[in-house]
Every structure is written in C-alpha cells, then in structure tokens.
Design a protein around this motif. Structure first.
Motif, PDB file in Angstrom:
ATOM      1  N   VAL A  10      11.298 -12.458  31.360  1.00  0.00           N
ATOM      2  CA  VAL A  10      12.496 -11.800  31.343  1.00  0.00           C
ATOM      3  C   VAL A  10      13.012 -11.768  29.745  1.00  0.00           C
ATOM      4  O   VAL A  10      13.117 -12.655  29.195  1.00  0.00           O
ATOM      5  CB  VAL A  10      13.495 -12.323  32.117  1.00  0.00           C
ATOM      6  CG1 VAL A  10      14.874 -11.731  31.979  1.00  0.00           C
ATOM      7  CG2 VAL A  10      13.090 -12.555  33.609  1.00  0.00           C
ATOM      8  N   PHE A  12      16.152 -11.579  28.082  1.00  0.00           N
ATOM      9  CA  PHE A  12      17.380 -11.387  28.213  1.00  0.00           C
ATOM     10  C   PHE A  12      18.172 -10.586  27.162  1.00  0.00           C
ATOM     11  O   PHE A  12      19.390 -10.652  27.539  1.00  0.00           O
ATOM     12  CB  PHE A  12      17.954 -13.046  28.444  1.00  0.00           C
ATOM     13  CG  PHE A  12      17.414 -13.709  29.535  1.00  0.00           C
ATOM     14  CD1 PHE A  12      17.806 -13.386  30.880  1.00  0.00           C
ATOM     15  CD2 PHE A  12      16.146 -14.604  29.609  1.00  0.00           C
ATOM     16  CE1 PHE A  12      17.432 -13.906  32.034  1.00  0.00           C
ATOM     17  CE2 PHE A  12      15.847 -14.939  30.848  1.00  0.00           C
ATOM     18  CZ  PHE A  12      16.320 -14.660  32.104  1.00  0.00           C
ATOM     19  N   LEU A  15      19.353  -7.902  29.033  1.00  0.00           N
ATOM     20  CA  LEU A  15      20.666  -8.214  30.002  1.00  0.00           C
ATOM     21  C   LEU A  15      21.749  -8.442  28.916  1.00  0.00           C
ATOM     22  O   LEU A  15      23.069  -7.898  29.409  1.00  0.00           O
ATOM     23  CB  LEU A  15      20.447  -9.305  30.547  1.00  0.00           C
ATOM     24  CG  LEU A  15      21.622 -10.076  31.332  1.00  0.00           C
ATOM     25  CD1 LEU A  15      21.998  -9.215  32.696  1.00  0.00           C
ATOM     26  CD2 LEU A  15      21.396 -11.575  31.962  1.00  0.00           C
ATOM     27  N   GLU A  16      21.894  -9.167  27.786  1.00  0.00           N
ATOM     28  CA  GLU A  16      22.938  -9.409  26.938  1.00  0.00           C
ATOM     29  C   GLU A  16      23.450  -7.961  26.307  1.00  0.00           C
ATOM     30  O   GLU A  16      24.506  -7.802  26.132  1.00  0.00           O
ATOM     31  CB  GLU A  16      22.502 -10.316  25.887  1.00  0.00           C
ATOM     32  CG  GLU A  16      22.330 -11.665  26.520  1.00  0.00           C
ATOM     33  CD  GLU A  16      21.354 -12.847  25.526  1.00  0.00           C
ATOM     34  OE1 GLU A  16      21.168 -12.308  24.320  1.00  0.00           O
ATOM     35  OE2 GLU A  16      21.343 -14.027  25.973  1.00  0.00           O
ATOM     36  N   THR A  19      25.421  -6.287  29.082  1.00  0.00           N
ATOM     37  CA  THR A  19      26.654  -7.017  29.525  1.00  0.00           C
ATOM     38  C   THR A  19      27.476  -7.227  28.447  1.00  0.00           C
ATOM     39  O   THR A  19      28.482  -7.969  28.120  1.00  0.00           O
ATOM     40  CB  THR A  19      26.419  -8.377  30.231  1.00  0.00           C
ATOM     41  OG1 THR A  19      25.747  -9.373  29.318  1.00  0.00           O
ATOM     42  CG2 THR A  19      25.664  -8.213  31.442  1.00  0.00           C
ATOM     43  N   SER A  26      26.882 -11.624  32.798  1.00  0.00           N
ATOM     44  CA  SER A  26      25.496 -11.904  32.846  1.00  0.00           C
ATOM     45  C   SER A  26      25.239 -12.810  34.000  1.00  0.00           C
ATOM     46  O   SER A  26      24.343 -12.551  34.872  1.00  0.00           O
ATOM     47  CB  SER A  26      25.127 -12.739  31.665  1.00  0.00           C
ATOM     48  OG  SER A  26      24.958 -11.911  30.409  1.00  0.00           O
ATOM     49  N   VAL A  29      25.381 -10.582  37.103  1.00  0.00           N
ATOM     50  CA  VAL A  29      24.299  -9.602  37.464  1.00  0.00           C
ATOM     51  C   VAL A  29      23.275 -10.485  37.838  1.00  0.00           C
ATOM     52  O   VAL A  29      22.228 -10.047  38.512  1.00  0.00           O
ATOM     53  CB  VAL A  29      24.090  -8.860  36.103  1.00  0.00           C
ATOM     54  CG1 VAL A  29      22.828  -8.112  36.076  1.00  0.00           C
ATOM     55  CG2 VAL A  29      25.137  -7.828  35.743  1.00  0.00           C
ATOM     56  N   LEU A  30      22.955 -11.883  37.104  1.00  0.00           N
ATOM     57  CA  LEU A  30      21.730 -12.485  37.709  1.00  0.00           C
ATOM     58  C   LEU A  30      21.873 -12.993  39.052  1.00  0.00           C
ATOM     59  O   LEU A  30      21.017 -13.161  39.717  1.00  0.00           O
ATOM     60  CB  LEU A  30      21.595 -13.603  36.690  1.00  0.00           C
ATOM     61  CG  LEU A  30      21.123 -12.924  35.115  1.00  0.00           C
ATOM     62  CD1 LEU A  30      21.155 -14.639  34.345  1.00  0.00           C
ATOM     63  CD2 LEU A  30      19.697 -12.664  35.200  1.00  0.00           C
ATOM     64  N   PHE A  33      20.689 -10.288  41.187  1.00  0.00           N
ATOM     65  CA  PHE A  33      19.420 -10.269  41.014  1.00  0.00           C
ATOM     66  C   PHE A  33      18.523 -11.198  41.893  1.00  0.00           C
ATOM     67  O   PHE A  33      17.961 -10.634  42.709  1.00  0.00           O
ATOM     68  CB  PHE A  33      18.815 -10.072  39.683  1.00  0.00           C
ATOM     69  CG  PHE A  33      17.152 -10.181  39.608  1.00  0.00           C
ATOM     70  CD1 PHE A  33      16.706  -9.192  39.747  1.00  0.00           C
ATOM     71  CD2 PHE A  33      16.582 -11.515  39.412  1.00  0.00           C
ATOM     72  CE1 PHE A  33      15.240  -9.031  39.461  1.00  0.00           C
ATOM     73  CE2 PHE A  33      15.223 -11.410  39.395  1.00  0.00           C
ATOM     74  CZ  PHE A  33      14.525 -10.307  39.337  1.00  0.00           C
ATOM     75  N   ILE A  65      17.605  -6.314  34.255  1.00  0.00           N
ATOM     76  CA  ILE A  65      17.747  -7.608  33.642  1.00  0.00           C
ATOM     77  C   ILE A  65      17.025  -7.760  32.607  1.00  0.00           C
ATOM     78  O   ILE A  65      16.905  -8.845  31.721  1.00  0.00           O
ATOM     79  CB  ILE A  65      17.745  -8.620  34.751  1.00  0.00           C
ATOM     80  CG1 ILE A  65      16.434  -8.930  35.333  1.00  0.00           C
ATOM     81  CG2 ILE A  65      18.966  -8.487  35.738  1.00  0.00           C
ATOM     82  CD1 ILE A  65      16.358 -10.445  35.922  1.00  0.00           C
ATOM     83  N   VAL A 103      15.161 -16.702  35.221  1.00  0.00           N
ATOM     84  CA  VAL A 103      16.484 -16.462  35.620  1.00  0.00           C
ATOM     85  C   VAL A 103      17.115 -17.789  35.820  1.00  0.00           C
ATOM     86  O   VAL A 103      18.123 -18.006  35.437  1.00  0.00           O
ATOM     87  CB  VAL A 103      16.685 -15.425  36.745  1.00  0.00           C
ATOM     88  CG1 VAL A 103      18.228 -15.524  37.244  1.00  0.00           C
ATOM     89  CG2 VAL A 103      16.303 -13.999  36.301  1.00  0.00           C
ATOM     90  N   ARG A 107      20.287 -19.368  33.667  1.00  0.00           N
ATOM     91  CA  ARG A 107      21.566 -19.604  34.549  1.00  0.00           C
ATOM     92  C   ARG A 107      21.952 -20.910  34.286  1.00  0.00           C
ATOM     93  O   ARG A 107      23.037 -21.100  34.139  1.00  0.00           O
ATOM     94  CB  ARG A 107      21.546 -18.863  35.731  1.00  0.00           C
ATOM     95  CG  ARG A 107      21.274 -17.567  36.107  1.00  0.00           C
ATOM     96  CD  ARG A 107      21.138 -17.341  37.576  1.00  0.00           C
ATOM     97  NE  ARG A 107      22.296 -17.463  38.324  1.00  0.00           N
ATOM     98  CZ  ARG A 107      22.523 -17.477  39.664  1.00  0.00           C
ATOM     99  NH1 ARG A 107      21.490 -17.427  40.370  1.00  0.00           N
ATOM    100  NH2 ARG A 107      23.717 -17.419  40.157  1.00  0.00           N
TER     101      ARG A 107
END
Length: 117
Positions: A10, A12, A15-16, A19, A26, A29-30, A33, A65, A103, A107
């Motif tokens: 991934v 990220f 994603l960043e 978001t 973030s 969203v994760l 997912f 993502i 992920v 996280r």
C-alpha cells in the motif's frame, strides 16, 4: 507491528493525500477498508455468483487507499474467464492479505502516534 513492517503493498501517500494527512480520517478510511475486505472477501470463490462484484468492490476500495497492486490484480480477475477464475481469485486473496498486513502496520503506527500526542 509498526510502520517498519510495511511491505510496500500500500502506498500510504495516496491515502494521506486524500485525507489531507488527517490521522483520524486516515484511520476511519482504513477501518472501512478492513470492514469491506472482510465482507467482500467471502465472495472470492469462483462458485459464488457474485464473485466479480466482490472483486470490483475490493478494487475500488484498494485504489482509494493506495493499494495499487491489489487494484491491478482485481482488475485482471474481473476480466478473467470463468475457467480462470480460481487462480485469478487466489491472486486477489494473496494481494489482499499483503494489503491488509500493511494496513494493520500503518494503523498501529497511527495508534502509537496518538498515544504520544
């Protein structure tokens, strides 16, 4: 497990960017997912009538993502003939597992940052 455990499945930064770097968004969203992956991965069976729907949904969520390889594998599976569905879906499951591991690591890192703040 933390950011050092990322495999690259991934990106990220995608994603960043989406978001605005907001850790809470973030995380949300994760979380979505992960929930979608659990829901739709049950359909990753070539005998299931809706397996293409499951793959399509995972593909969209993956792209959102930054899980580019997963999205790519899903796109290929979506277009696969039924006779090739089993190996295509196995590739989707493998890519999904890699994305979910990244992920989880990301996280965890977000959680650690939250504790430090």
């Amino acid at each position: 497990m933390a950011r050092r455990d990322l495999s690259g499945a991934v990106d990220f930064a995608v994603l960043e960017s989406m978001t605005g770097g907001d850790a809470a968004i973030s995380e949300e969203v994760l979380g979505l997912f992960v929930e979608q992956a659990a829901l739709w991965s049950a359909m990753l069976d070539p005998k299931a009538q809706g397996w293409r729907d499951g793959v399509h949904t995972i593909r969209g969520a993956a792209a959102g993502i930054g899980a580019g390889e997963l999205a790519k594998v899903c796109a290929a599976a979506e277009g696969a003939e039924q006779s090739l569905a089993a190996p295509a879906l196995e590739r989707v499951r493998t890519a999904l597992d890699a994305a979910l591991a990244d992920v989880a690591a990301y996280r965890h890192e977000l959680m650690l940052k939250g504790l430090r703040a």
